[in-house]
Scaffold this motif. Structure first.
Motif, PDB file in Angstrom:
ATOM      1  N   ILE A 145       2.083  -0.615 -16.925  1.00 18.02           N
ATOM      2  CA  ILE A 145       1.067  -0.627 -15.984  1.00 18.02           C
ATOM      3  C   ILE A 145       1.491  -0.559 -14.611  1.00 18.02           C
ATOM      4  O   ILE A 145       2.440  -1.109 -14.161  1.00 18.02           O
ATOM      5  N   GLY A 146       1.087   0.585 -13.943  1.00 21.39           N
ATOM      6  CA  GLY A 146       1.724   0.703 -12.460  1.00 21.39           C
ATOM      7  C   GLY A 146       0.800   0.515 -11.718  1.00 21.39           C
ATOM      8  O   GLY A 146      -0.667   0.900 -11.961  1.00 21.39           O
ATOM      9  N   VAL A 147       0.678  -0.512 -10.536  1.00 22.65           N
ATOM     10  CA  VAL A 147      -0.236  -0.906  -9.652  1.00 22.65           C
ATOM     11  C   VAL A 147       0.262  -0.238  -8.402  1.00 22.65           C
ATOM     12  O   VAL A 147       1.232  -0.658  -7.780  1.00 22.65           O
ATOM     13  N   ALA A 148      -0.170   0.849  -7.737  1.00 29.28           N
ATOM     14  CA  ALA A 148       0.090   1.323  -6.419  1.00 29.28           C
ATOM     15  C   ALA A 148      -0.779   0.831  -5.312  1.00 29.28           C
ATOM     16  O   ALA A 148      -1.846   0.540  -5.711  1.00 29.28           O
ATOM     17  N   GLY A 149      -0.100   0.769  -4.301  1.00 29.39           N
ATOM     18  CA  GLY A 149      -1.142   0.488  -3.271  1.00 29.39           C
ATOM     19  C   GLY A 149      -0.278   0.384  -1.760  1.00 29.39           C
ATOM     20  O   GLY A 149       0.922   0.149  -1.924  1.00 29.39           O
ATOM     21  N   VAL A 150      -0.889   0.758  -0.662  1.00 29.31           N
ATOM     22  CA  VAL A 150      -0.369   0.212   0.389  1.00 29.31           C
ATOM     23  C   VAL A 150       0.174  -1.192   0.707  1.00 29.31           C
ATOM     24  O   VAL A 150      -0.791  -2.078   0.180  1.00 29.31           O
ATOM     25  N   GLU A 151       1.247  -1.386   1.145  1.00 31.76           N
ATOM     26  CA  GLU A 151       1.857  -2.848   1.163  1.00 31.76           C
ATOM     27  C   GLU A 151       0.580  -3.719   1.920  1.00 31.76           C
ATOM     28  O   GLU A 151      -0.046  -3.603   2.796  1.00 31.76           O
ATOM     29  N   GLY A 152       0.518  -5.095   1.171  1.00 36.74           N
ATOM     30  CA  GLY A 152      -0.183  -5.896   2.031  1.00 36.74           C
ATOM     31  C   GLY A 152      -1.838  -5.991   1.395  1.00 36.74           C
ATOM     32  O   GLY A 152      -2.685  -6.434   2.125  1.00 36.74           O
ATOM     33  N   ASN A 153      -1.881  -5.410   0.334  1.00 38.47           N
ATOM     34  CA  ASN A 153      -3.529  -5.254  -0.251  1.00 38.47           C
ATOM     35  C   ASN A 153      -3.748  -6.363  -1.249  1.00 38.47           C
ATOM     36  O   ASN A 153      -4.470  -5.743  -2.164  1.00 38.47           O
ATOM     37  N   GLY A 154      -2.911  -7.218  -1.526  1.00 37.71           N
ATOM     38  CA  GLY A 154      -3.130  -8.194  -2.608  1.00 37.71           C
ATOM     39  C   GLY A 154      -1.941  -8.102  -3.583  1.00 37.71           C
ATOM     40  O   GLY A 154      -2.283  -8.831  -4.708  1.00 37.71           O
ATOM     41  N   GLN A 155      -1.127  -7.309  -3.434  1.00 38.73           N
ATOM     42  CA  GLN A 155      -0.036  -7.157  -4.582  1.00 38.73           C
ATOM     43  C   GLN A 155       0.742  -8.532  -4.856  1.00 38.73           C
ATOM     44  O   GLN A 155       0.860  -8.654  -5.931  1.00 38.73           O
ATOM     45  N   ARG A 156       0.915  -9.076  -3.727  1.00 40.69           N
ATOM     46  CA  ARG A 156       1.676 -10.637  -3.764  1.00 40.69           C
ATOM     47  C   ARG A 156       0.813 -11.456  -4.786  1.00 40.69           C
ATOM     48  O   ARG A 156       1.490 -11.961  -5.764  1.00 40.69           O
ATOM     49  N   GLU A 157      -0.294 -11.500  -4.521  1.00 40.14           N
ATOM     50  CA  GLU A 157      -1.292 -12.501  -5.147  1.00 40.14           C
ATOM     51  C   GLU A 157      -1.385 -12.115  -6.634  1.00 40.14           C
ATOM     52  O   GLU A 157      -1.248 -12.835  -7.611  1.00 40.14           O
TER      53      GLU A 157
ATOM     54  N   THR B  56      10.572  -2.909 -27.198  1.00 40.34           N
ATOM     55  CA  THR B  56      10.161  -4.299 -27.741  1.00 40.34           C
ATOM     56  C   THR B  56       8.604  -4.885 -27.742  1.00 40.34           C
ATOM     57  O   THR B  56       8.199  -5.845 -27.973  1.00 40.34           O
ATOM     58  N   ALA B  57       7.991  -3.792 -27.323  1.00 39.85           N
ATOM     59  CA  ALA B  57       6.668  -3.823 -27.166  1.00 39.85           C
ATOM     60  C   ALA B  57       6.171  -5.207 -26.440  1.00 39.85           C
ATOM     61  O   ALA B  57       5.051  -5.676 -26.696  1.00 39.85           O
ATOM     62  N   ALA B  58       6.791  -5.146 -25.319  1.00 37.38           N
ATOM     63  CA  ALA B  58       6.162  -6.180 -24.335  1.00 37.38           C
ATOM     64  C   ALA B  58       5.179  -5.331 -23.378  1.00 37.38           C
ATOM     65  O   ALA B  58       5.268  -4.232 -23.245  1.00 37.38           O
ATOM     66  N   GLY B  59       4.624  -6.363 -22.616  1.00 36.04           N
ATOM     67  CA  GLY B  59       3.862  -5.628 -21.530  1.00 36.04           C
ATOM     68  C   GLY B  59       4.287  -5.624 -20.415  1.00 36.04           C
ATOM     69  O   GLY B  59       5.081  -6.580 -20.017  1.00 36.04           O
ATOM     70  N   VAL B  60       4.495  -4.654 -19.480  1.00 35.00           N
ATOM     71  CA  VAL B  60       5.082  -4.418 -18.132  1.00 35.00           C
ATOM     72  C   VAL B  60       3.972  -4.164 -17.120  1.00 35.00           C
ATOM     73  O   VAL B  60       3.316  -3.201 -17.269  1.00 35.00           O
ATOM     74  N   VAL B  61       4.234  -5.160 -16.233  1.00 36.34           N
ATOM     75  CA  VAL B  61       3.398  -4.349 -14.904  1.00 36.34           C
ATOM     76  C   VAL B  61       4.112  -4.274 -13.725  1.00 36.34           C
ATOM     77  O   VAL B  61       4.821  -5.082 -13.351  1.00 36.34           O
ATOM     78  N   LEU B  62       4.137  -2.993 -13.446  1.00 38.57           N
ATOM     79  CA  LEU B  62       5.013  -2.572 -12.192  1.00 38.57           C
ATOM     80  C   LEU B  62       4.320  -2.525 -10.925  1.00 38.57           C
ATOM     81  O   LEU B  62       3.246  -1.490 -10.856  1.00 38.57           O
ATOM     82  N   ILE B  63       4.397  -3.380 -10.101  1.00 40.31           N
ATOM     83  CA  ILE B  63       3.734  -3.332  -8.849  1.00 40.31           C
ATOM     84  C   ILE B  63       4.564  -2.624  -7.838  1.00 40.31           C
ATOM     85  O   ILE B  63       5.836  -3.011  -7.419  1.00 40.31           O
ATOM     86  N   SER B  64       4.318  -1.719  -7.211  1.00 39.38           N
ATOM     87  CA  SER B  64       5.081  -0.906  -6.251  1.00 39.38           C
ATOM     88  C   SER B  64       4.293  -0.160  -5.300  1.00 39.38           C
ATOM     89  O   SER B  64       3.288   0.342  -5.244  1.00 39.38           O
ATOM     90  N   THR B  65       5.058  -0.087  -3.960  1.00 38.72           N
ATOM     91  CA  THR B  65       4.633   0.639  -2.773  1.00 38.72           C
ATOM     92  C   THR B  65       5.009   2.190  -3.128  1.00 38.72           C
ATOM     93  O   THR B  65       4.602   3.030  -2.312  1.00 38.72           O
ATOM     94  N   ASP B  66       5.818   2.408  -3.828  1.00 35.85           N
ATOM     95  CA  ASP B  66       6.705   3.584  -3.948  1.00 35.85           C
ATOM     96  C   ASP B  66       5.728   4.369  -5.051  1.00 35.85           C
ATOM     97  O   ASP B  66       5.992   4.117  -6.214  1.00 35.85           O
ATOM     98  N   LEU B  67       5.077   5.259  -4.635  1.00 34.88           N
ATOM     99  CA  LEU B  67       4.170   6.287  -5.677  1.00 34.88           C
ATOM    100  C   LEU B  67       5.173   6.833  -6.620  1.00 34.88           C
ATOM    101  O   LEU B  67       4.726   6.929  -7.788  1.00 34.88           O
ATOM    102  N   ASP B  68       6.233   7.563  -6.145  1.00 38.12           N
ATOM    103  CA  ASP B  68       6.717   8.217  -7.075  1.00 38.12           C
ATOM    104  C   ASP B  68       7.392   7.360  -8.315  1.00 38.12           C
ATOM    105  O   ASP B  68       7.609   7.729  -9.419  1.00 38.12           O
ATOM    106  N   GLU B  69       7.825   6.172  -7.719  1.00 31.79           N
ATOM    107  CA  GLU B  69       8.294   5.224  -8.765  1.00 31.79           C
ATOM    108  C   GLU B  69       7.051   4.979  -9.698  1.00 31.79           C
ATOM    109  O   GLU B  69       7.408   5.076 -11.204  1.00 31.79           O
ATOM    110  N   ILE B  70       6.024   4.605  -9.481  1.00 28.26           N
ATOM    111  CA  ILE B  70       4.882   4.597 -10.268  1.00 28.26           C
ATOM    112  C   ILE B  70       4.627   5.756 -11.228  1.00 28.26           C
ATOM    113  O   ILE B  70       4.435   5.358 -12.472  1.00 28.26           O
TER     114      ILE B  70
END
Lengths: 309, 340, 513
Positions: free
Chosen positions: C308-320, C459-473
């Motif tokens: 799962i990719g979580v995109a967003g401009v920095e400081g919008n709650g990603q850390r939390e 391995t069928a794990a769930g991955v959450v990628l939180i990134s400000t880099d839209l291309d990466e997402i």
């Protein structure tokens, strides 16, 4: 009217005991605004006291004592700043060492100069100078305005420092260095120089405070006579929220806490003397616990700069 | 390699201190050689000097040094060993005086346990302020030192003052409460073994145990420890803080039961502060604290001799100790900069 | 005929044993926008710092306006008309916006006062001209990244520089804001000033620069006019033609790692039996340290085998969000179900991922010391942990002198390999990665992205990628969410274009056709 006399005496003692704290704490306020916490302040105080004694004897007058005391305090702060700012050593431990060394070194000089026999040294004292009109105000007049010149210097210094911190370019740079030294450096501020001189300024005021202790208070020098005031002053800075005006008020409040010990009998309190001596320290602890949560220290306080060295 | 450069820093710091110390003596009009000889004579010059003076002086320094080393390793800036030591001394004296008729096998350990508990209790106040209220421990621990010193002064002027009520000290504690002498004819007491034991426990604990690793992690990087999700930092800090206080309290208890047998005003000449120099010079390593403690014990033992024979004020030794701290700090900083 | 405004000639600069710049050259013409490209570690920031007077070259010299100068400090550079906007924000959080602008514009008169009124007047005039409007009285803490970037640029422009140097100014901006910034830069260039712009994204440089210089391993390998180059040429110049033989592709690491815990075999089998939910968040609220809501009514279900990719401009709650998902933060309200084994790759690997003064073994122990396998009673089994660390080191190709090497001695890329290796070796059912490739070079970035995908898909794990880099997402994620002011919104698969997501990151409403 014995009660009125007691209140006057109490107020007078509060100011007398509060002034050295205020001077040291106002200096430390400037130091901490630059991001340096100088636990070695106690060392500057005791050096100021000894410098005051030696200066008063050598130059022959309390004024010379104050000058030499200021120099002594500045010198100790320079040693602290040389290590903590120049080399970036841990500020807390460096400061503790400087206090330890300051107490030891002044003790050694005192013993070498005056012997260990314990005959008290008598120094020329800093006389009280009543200010016309103001000192005639009932009750508070003589307490606030019949004091040695260092006291008036302190009164004037508080608003001056306030203006300096909040209303001048120097003050802006000082605050920037204490908050975010990298950003200040990027804007062209010399971080290390700013921190160094802010620390030396703090030490100078602590030196004057020490000289005041020896010359205006005790009229003598004894080993360890600073008695932890440097540490209380650091706590006073926190209570005064790094604002020179509030710091002055906080210091006078602590002066009155210490003044209680002299007035206890007058007020009929039968608490042992030693516990009264402990009272200001306990009060400081309580005040820290109750107050600190609401105030905000300079963001880079006690952090060495540059960060990775 | 790292070990080696740490050792080099310690040796160089001592050298630099020696040079400045000798220079300052010379400037002060003393003969550094005479002073140095007197200092050596008084500390390591004879069997008596070593066993009865230096080693006895070293015990409180080693124990408080260990207390400080433990705290600093976990990033707890406990500058309050002095007050914790006084709390321990008061508690030990109180137990030794009030249960004087109890047998020795009970009374000595009881006095020492009381000292441990009192030291921990003294540390508990700044520990609570740190963990619960988020207030830095430096100022509170220093303030508690003064409270401890004045409390001891109050106790020996008031509730525990000796029977005649003349001197500011307690009556001697009962013989049963005293630590045994290790070497017949000297003043070396079993407290030295206790100091070694504490050192070994800390060394092994920090190195091999689960909790020791957690404590080191919290000290090495509070953020990484927290984010690892594996370490309850607050609990670790609390346990370390209280343990450090307990060990410093133990130092006070050992002093009462092993050396002075009574509590009096000014019991400690500032051991709690010297402990910082002892711990830092040892690189916060419990094993080395034993050696640096002995070194500083010798320094303090020699200071008396130096004052008697060369007229050098004893207070000068605290200035020398401060120099050791400063030079170790500076050396570490320079070592880091050059990446060794 | 354009005139040469500044010239760097034969610049070499070492940091310890590392040669950051190696006889680098750069020529800047007035009226141009000059793009500088290079991988991380190629020396871009060092080169700019030399222009800005912050770092001094060991060898080589700098010419401004035809004469040689030695820039001793940031102040000296400003005086020469060179304005540097740093990669990291250089605003002071404890001061107001106006005070920050004043700090940037020193020595305008006597220093015993603050010229706040004049600066305010000047700044608002300049703001009108350039479209850079900022709230003067606000304190920096209250402002978002876009505002902060605008203040930085305004701060630089207030000193009226002839040469404006910007280090990665787009990293924190959303696409629309980038466009606005680029329009401003074009205006400045048209006024005859020069702009030097660093970005590590090729397409950005290509879209704005007049000329391009490429740095590789501290050397300037190419300077060319925009029209003469394309993506392929520049990529080649950046990575070097020998890049293909540089590092062998990473083999799947997980199967070879010693299994942790007894249940892992069963776990792996379970995971292969189709998609199931590994984590579920419902109505999660989290307070920020300042008191407001950092996360608001966040709902998310992570299935096994997906990224799962979580995109967003920095400081919008990603850390939390990262801390909540990895079980490291209490929630104010809501329902949170997360598995026992959660791996976490924190954004700040230096501070949060590793203890710099611990060696590799100890850093591995940091995450694994509670595993029963590595404990016996109160003791830790250091020998086993050391073997495990050695295994991670070789599987994940962490370049170090051994497992006793300190983390601080590793390069950024190798530090991240260590963190990734360690977190994967925990056999996580759920892995949270927070800007995991920030500051990494090309190969390390590719490696980390590959590992994330592999973890989910193999391995069928769930991955959450939180990134400000839209291309990466867009490259890594199977499903995309956007986080904005603490609210998490799914991106409909019909609208997962770059532009649509970019608009959502800024809070513009999606126009559904």
């Amino acid at each position: 009217m014995p009660e009125v006399i007691a209140v006057v005496a109490f107020l007078e003692a509060s100011v007398r005991l509060g002034i050295p704290l205020a001077l040291a704490a106002m200096g430390e306020t400037i130091t901490e605004r630059s991001g340096v916490i100088n636990i070695g302040l106690e060392g500057s105080l005791i050096a100021g006291a000894l410098g005051g004694a030696l200066g008063a004897l050598a130059i022959g007058g309390a004024g010379g004592g104050i000058l030499v005391g200021a120099l002594g305090g500045a010198l100790v702060a320079m040693i602290f700043a040389g290590f903590a700012v120049g080399l970036g050593t841990d500020q807390i431990i460096t400061g503790t060492a400087v206090t330890l060394g300051g107490l030891g070194f002044t003790g050694a000089i005192y013993q070498a100069r005056f012997g260990t026999t314990g005959t008290a040294l008598t120094l020329p004292t800093l006389p009280s100078v009543p200010i016309p009109l103001l000192s005639d105000i009932p009750i508070i007049g003589s307490a606030l305005f019949n004091q040695p010149p260092t006291t008036y210097f302190t009164y004037v210094l508080a608003p001056v420092l306030w203006y300096f911190v909040y209303r001048t370019e120097w003050g802006l740079e000082l605050r920037a260095v204490g908050e975010e030294p990298d950003a200040a450096a990027a804007a062209g501020v010399r971080v290390k120089q700013t921190r160094f001189w802010a620390t030396v300024f703090g030490g100078t005021l602590a030196g004057i405070a020490g000289a005041h202790l020896a010359l205006a208070h005790a009229g003598t020098f004894t080993e360890n006579m600073s008695a932890g005031r440097g540490f209380i002053a650091i706590a006073v800075v926190v209570l005064g929220r790094w604002n020179p005006l509030l710091v002055l008020l906080a210091a006078l409040f602590f002066g009155s806490a210490s003044a209680l010990q002299f007035q206890a009998q007058t007020f009929g309190l039968a608490v042992p003397y030693q516990l009264f001596l402990a009272f200001p320290y306990l009060l400081t602890l309580l005040a820290l616990a109750g107050w600190v949560g609401k105030s905000r220290a300079p963001a880079s306080l006690a952090l060495p700069w540059p960060k990775d060295s | 390699m790292r070990r080696f450069s740490q050792l080099a820093v310690a040796v160089l710091a001592l050298l630099a201190t020696g040079i400045i110390a000798a220079g300052s003596l010379w400037l002060g009009g003393y003969d550094p050689l005479v002073a140095g000889a007197a200092m050596f004579q008084g500390s390591f010059g004879s069997g008596t000097a070593i066993l009865s003076v230096t080693m006895v002086r070293a015990v409180p320094l080693i124990v408080t040094g260990l207390a400080v080393a433990l705290a600093f390793r976990a990033g707890v800036w406990n500058i309050g060993a002095e007050g914790q030591l006084y709390a321990g001394a008061i508690a030990a004296a109180w137990v030794g005086l009030s249960w004087g008729s109890a047998p020795g096998w009970f009374l000595t350990p009881a006095a020492l346990v009381a000292a441990l508990l009192a030291g921990a209790a003294w540390a508990a106040i700044p520990a609570f302020m740190k963990v619960r209220l988020g207030i830095g421990e430096v100022i509170p621990t220093i303030l508690m030192n003064f409270v401890g010193i004045y409390l001891a002064a109050f106790v020996v002027h008031g509730p525990l003052q000796e029977n005649r009520g003349v001197f500011p000290q307690t009556d001697p504690i009962s013989d049963a409460a005293r630590l045994s002498v290790l070497v017949e004819g000297t003043r070396l007491h079993a407290g030295f073994l206790i100091a070694l034991l504490v050192g070994v426990i800390l060394w092994a604990g920090l190195r091999w145990t689960h909790f020791g690793f957690q404590a080191r992690s919290v000290g090495a990087s509070p953020d990484a420890a927290r984010v690892s999700g594996m370490i309850e930092s607050k609990r670790v800090l609390l346990v370390v803080f209280l343990s450090s206080g307990a060990i410093a309290g133990l130092a006070g208890g050992i002093e009462i039961t092993g050396v002075t047998f009574a509590l009096y005003e000014g019991l400690s000449p500032g051991w709690g502060y010297t402990a910082i120099a002892v711990a830092l010079l040892a690189g916060l390593h419990p094993g080395w604290v034993v050696f640096t403690g002995l070194l500083f014990g010798g320094l303090e033992a020699g200071a008396g001799a130096m004052q008697r024979e060369a007229g050098v004020p004893a207070a000068w030794v605290s200035a020398v100790e401060a120099l050791v701290i400063l030079f170790v700090l500076a050396g570490d900083q320079i070592r880091r900069r050059f990446g060794a | 005929m354009t005139e040469v405004l500044a010239r760097l000639d034969g610049i070499t600069r070492h940091f310890g044993h590392v040669k950051a710049l190696d006889s680098a050259n750069l020529e800047i013409h007035s009226g141009e926008i000059h793009g500088i490209l290079g991988e991380n570690g190629a020396g871009k920031t060092t080169l700019l710092s030399i222009l800005g007077g912050i770092i001094h070259p060991d060898v080589g010299f700098l010419e401004v306006g035809g004469s040689r100068v030695r820039l001793q400090s940031a102040r000296a550079a400003w005086k020469m008309g060179i304005g540097l906007v740093h990669q990291h924000f250089t605003l002071v959080p404890g001061l107001s916006v106006l005070e920050n602008l004043a700090l940037g514009r020193r020595h305008t008169g006597h220093r015993w006062t603050l010229h706040l009124k004049e600066i305010r007047k000047e700044a608002s005039q300049l703001g009108k001209l350039t479209g850079l409007t900022v709230p003067f009285e606000a304190s920096i803490e209250e402002l978002g990244v876009g505002d902060r970037q605008r203040i930085e640029i305004l701060k630089a422009l207030l000193r009226n520089p002839q040469l404006l140097v910007l280090d990665e100014p787009t990293a924190a901006l959303a696409p629309a804001e980038i466009d606005q910034l680029f329009r401003l830069l074009r205006t400045l260039a048209e006024e005859g000033r020069a702009v030097v712009l660093v970005a590590h994204k090729l397409d950005e440089i290509l879209s704005i620069a007049d000329r391009v210089t490429v740095l590789r391993q501290g050397r300037t390998v190419m300077t060319a006019v925009r029209a003469d180059v394309d993506t392929a040429i520049l990529t080649d110049a950046m990575v070097g033609s020998s890049s293909s033989e540089g590092e062998a592709p990473i083999t799947p690491a997980r199967n070879a790692l010693p299994a942790l815990g007894q249940s892992s075999d069963g776990l792996a089998q379970n995971r292969e039996s189709g998609n199931r939910s590994v984590a579920r968040l419902k109505g999660i609220d989290v307070y920020s340290p300042q008191g407001g809501l950092a996360l608001q009514d966040v709902g998310l279900e992570v299935m096994s085998g997906e990224v799962i990719g979580v995109a967003g401009v920095e400081g919008n709650g990603q850390r939390e969000l990262a801390l909540v998902l990895s079980g490291r933060q209490q929630v104010a309200s809501g329902k949170l179900e997360i598995p026992e084994h959660v791996g976490f790759i924190p954004q700040d690997r230096n501070r949060e991922g590793l203890a710099a003064d611990f060696d590799l073994t100890e850093n591995v122990a940091l995450a694994l010391h509670r595993d029963p396998q590595f404990r016996s009673g109160p003791l830790l089994r250091w020998k086993l942990i050391g073997l495990h660390a050695a295994e991670i080191r070789s599987r994940f190709k962490v370049k170090s002198s051994g497992v006793r090497a300190l983390a601080r001695e590793l390069s950024g890329g190798n530090q991240q390999r260590l963190v990734v290796g360690r977190e994967l070796s925990r056999l996580p059912e759920l892995l949270i990665a927070e800007n995991p490739t920030r500051g990494l070079d090309f190969t390390a970035t590719a490696f980390v992205r590959g590992e994330l995908k592999k973890l989910a898909h193999d391995t069928a794990a769930g991955v959450v990628l939180i990134s400000t880099d839209l291309d990466e997402i867009l490259e890594v994620a199977d499903r995309v969410f956007v986080i904005l002011r603490g609210k998490l919104t799914p991106v409909p698969s019909t609208h997962d274009s770059r532009e649509a997501i970019g608009a959502m990151m800024l809070g513009s409403r999606l126009e559904v056709h």
